[in-house]
Design a protein around this motif. Structure first.
Motif, short mmCIF file in Angstrom:
data_model
loop_
_atom_site.label_atom_id
_atom_site.label_comp_id
_atom_site.label_asym_id
_atom_site.label_seq_id
_atom_site.Cartn_x
_atom_site.Cartn_y
_atom_site.Cartn_z
N THR A 59 0.83 -1.20 0.00
CA THR A 59 0.00 0.00 0.00
C THR A 59 0.87 1.26 0.00
O THR A 59 0.59 2.23 -0.72
N GLU A 60 1.94 1.23 0.79
CA GLU A 60 2.84 2.39 0.83
C GLU A 60 3.53 2.61 -0.50
O GLU A 60 3.74 3.74 -0.92
N LYS A 61 3.86 1.52 -1.20
CA LYS A 61 4.60 1.65 -2.46
C LYS A 61 3.70 1.95 -3.66
O LYS A 61 4.17 2.51 -4.66
N THR A 62 2.42 1.58 -3.58
CA THR A 62 1.53 1.76 -4.73
C THR A 62 0.40 2.76 -4.48
O THR A 62 -0.23 3.22 -5.42
N GLU A 63 0.13 3.04 -3.20
CA GLU A 63 -0.98 3.92 -2.81
C GLU A 63 -2.34 3.38 -3.27
O GLU A 63 -3.28 4.14 -3.49
N LEU A 64 -2.43 2.06 -3.39
CA LEU A 64 -3.70 1.42 -3.75
C LEU A 64 -4.40 0.94 -2.49
O LEU A 64 -3.77 0.60 -1.49
N LEU A 65 -5.73 0.86 -2.57
CA LEU A 65 -6.51 0.22 -1.51
C LEU A 65 -6.23 -1.27 -1.56
O LEU A 65 -6.33 -1.89 -2.62
N SER A 66 -5.85 -1.87 -0.42
CA SER A 66 -5.57 -3.30 -0.39
C SER A 66 -6.65 -4.03 0.39
O SER A 66 -7.12 -3.56 1.43
N LEU A 67 -7.02 -5.20 -0.11
CA LEU A 67 -8.04 -6.03 0.51
C LEU A 67 -7.47 -7.43 0.74
O LEU A 67 -6.71 -7.93 -0.09
N MET A 68 -7.84 -8.05 1.85
CA MET A 68 -7.38 -9.40 2.14
C MET A 68 -8.33 -10.38 1.48
O MET A 68 -9.48 -10.53 1.88
N GLY A 69 -7.89 -11.03 0.43
CA GLY A 69 -8.75 -11.95 -0.30
C GLY A 69 -8.14 -12.26 -1.65
O GLY A 69 -6.99 -11.91 -1.94
N THR A 70 -8.90 -12.94 -2.49
CA THR A 70 -8.41 -13.38 -3.79
C THR A 70 -9.27 -12.81 -4.91
O THR A 70 -10.50 -12.86 -4.83
N ALA A 71 -8.61 -12.27 -5.92
CA ALA A 71 -9.33 -11.77 -7.10
C ALA A 71 -9.63 -12.96 -8.01
O ALA A 71 -8.72 -13.59 -8.53
N ILE A 72 -10.90 -13.28 -8.17
CA ILE A 72 -11.31 -14.42 -8.99
C ILE A 72 -11.90 -13.91 -10.29
O ILE A 72 -12.91 -13.19 -10.28
N PRO A 73 -11.28 -14.23 -11.42
CA PRO A 73 -11.83 -13.76 -12.70
C PRO A 73 -13.21 -14.35 -12.96
O PRO A 73 -13.45 -15.53 -12.69
N VAL A 74 -14.11 -13.54 -13.46
CA VAL A 74 -15.48 -13.97 -13.75
C VAL A 74 -15.61 -14.19 -15.25
O VAL A 74 -15.33 -13.29 -16.04
N LYS A 75 -16.00 -15.40 -15.62
CA LYS A 75 -16.20 -15.69 -17.03
C LYS A 75 -17.54 -15.14 -17.49
O LYS A 75 -18.51 -15.18 -16.76
N LYS A 76 -17.56 -14.64 -18.70
CA LYS A 76 -18.79 -14.09 -19.24
C LYS A 76 -19.78 -15.21 -19.51
O LYS A 76 -19.48 -16.18 -20.21
N ALA A 77 -20.96 -15.10 -18.89
CA ALA A 77 -21.98 -16.13 -19.06
C ALA A 77 -22.71 -15.96 -20.37
O ALA A 77 -22.91 -14.84 -20.85
N PRO A 78 -23.08 -17.06 -21.04
CA PRO A 78 -23.82 -16.93 -22.30
C PRO A 78 -25.20 -16.33 -22.05
O PRO A 78 -25.84 -16.56 -21.01
N ALA A 79 -25.64 -15.50 -22.99
CA ALA A 79 -26.96 -14.87 -22.86
C ALA A 79 -28.05 -15.92 -23.01
O ALA A 79 -27.92 -16.87 -23.78
N SER A 80 -29.13 -15.76 -22.28
CA SER A 80 -30.25 -16.69 -22.39
C SER A 80 -31.54 -15.92 -22.25
O SER A 80 -31.58 -14.86 -21.62
#
Length: 267
Positions: free
Chosen positions: A243-264
């Motif tokens: 956080t000090e080096k990037t000045e970004l908000l940090s969260l404790m957890g995992t970023a999980i990519p979301v796949k685009k769901a097919p339209a229905s």
């Protein structure tokens, strides 16, 4: 588009197909890149080059899993409050548990025979600050020399140590003799729980299992004291540094990519 269906959903004749012409243009519409870096400085430099006001930093909350995944992930094109984005531009910080701490994790709460435990103690002695390394080396050597002896008794000392007695064969003519070994109930190592991060004090408790009958073999081991708290504090240190080096908000957890769901839709 088709009335009644979500925006971006189109009805296409079966004899037609859609082509993405972005690759024919001079530049892509957005960055699509997943970069894996080693070292905090490289990670911070990349983040600072591409971040914006909505970039987010995720810290892996499980030290035992970071060797198989990322210690930290920055999603540089994260959603804005009123403007969702794909989150396709990410950078990860690759790091594993510190080598010595990883060894302590593997041994945590495991009971070993005298010979195995003696080798462990001699291997780790140089990383201890209490008792002194020389004392721990001596304990390891004594355990190794006594590994062929029969265990007789163990007694918790008021000083916070454990006093073991082994019946050790001296030679054919002299028979055997009792050998005493005093082992401190707590050891303190100074190691880095996460590779590349500052070292911290890691206290471990000496554990043992005595045989039910005289002449049996004792089992010995170690248990990391307050391991959950220690690892949580180590990860909090990572979050603070990044956080000090990037000045970004940090969260404790995992970023999980979301796949685009097919339209229905229903008729």
């Amino acid at each position: 588009s088709v009335p009644g269906l979500p925006a971006g959903v189109f009805a296409v004749h079966e004899d037609y197909r859609l082509e993405d012409t972005e690759q024919m243009e001079a530049a892509p519409h957005a960055i699509r890149s997943n970069v894996a870096l080693v070292g905090i400085d490289s990670f911070a430099a990349y983040v600072n080059k591409f971040k914006d006001a909505d970039s987010l930093l995720f810290i892996n909350p499980d030290i035992s899993s970071i060797g198989k995944g990322a210690l930290a992930t920055a999603v540089l094109d994260y959603h804005r409050a009123d403007d969702p984005r794909w989150g396709r531009h990410t950078v990860t910080l690759s790091a594993g548990p510190g080598k010595v701490y990883e060894k302590l994790m593997q041994l945590d709460k495991r009971l070993l025979d005298q010979n195995e435990f003696s080798k462990l103690i001699e291997e780790l002695a140089k990383f201890t600050i209490s008792p002194p390394a020389a004392d721990l080396l001596e304990i390891g050597r004594t355990l190794r020399l006594s590994s062929k002896g029969d265990f007789k008794s163990a007694e918790d000392d008021v000083s916070g140590s454990v006093d073991f007695v082994f019946n050790v064969a001296v030679n054919a003519s002299a028979g055997s003799e009792d050998k005493r070994l005093v082992v401190p109930q707590e050891l303190v190592f100074r190691v880095a729980p996460i590779d590349g991060m500052p070292e911290v004090e890691v206290p471990v408790k000496f554990i043992y299992r005595v045989p039910e009958q005289v002449g049996g073999k004792v089992q010995l081991g170690i248990q990391i004291i307050d391991r959950t708290w220690l690892e949580k504090e180590s990860l909090a240190m990572v979050a603070q540094i990044l956080t000090e080096k990037t000045e970004l908000l940090s969260l404790m957890g995992t970023a999980i990519p979301v796949k685009k769901a097919p339209a229905s839709h229903s008729d």
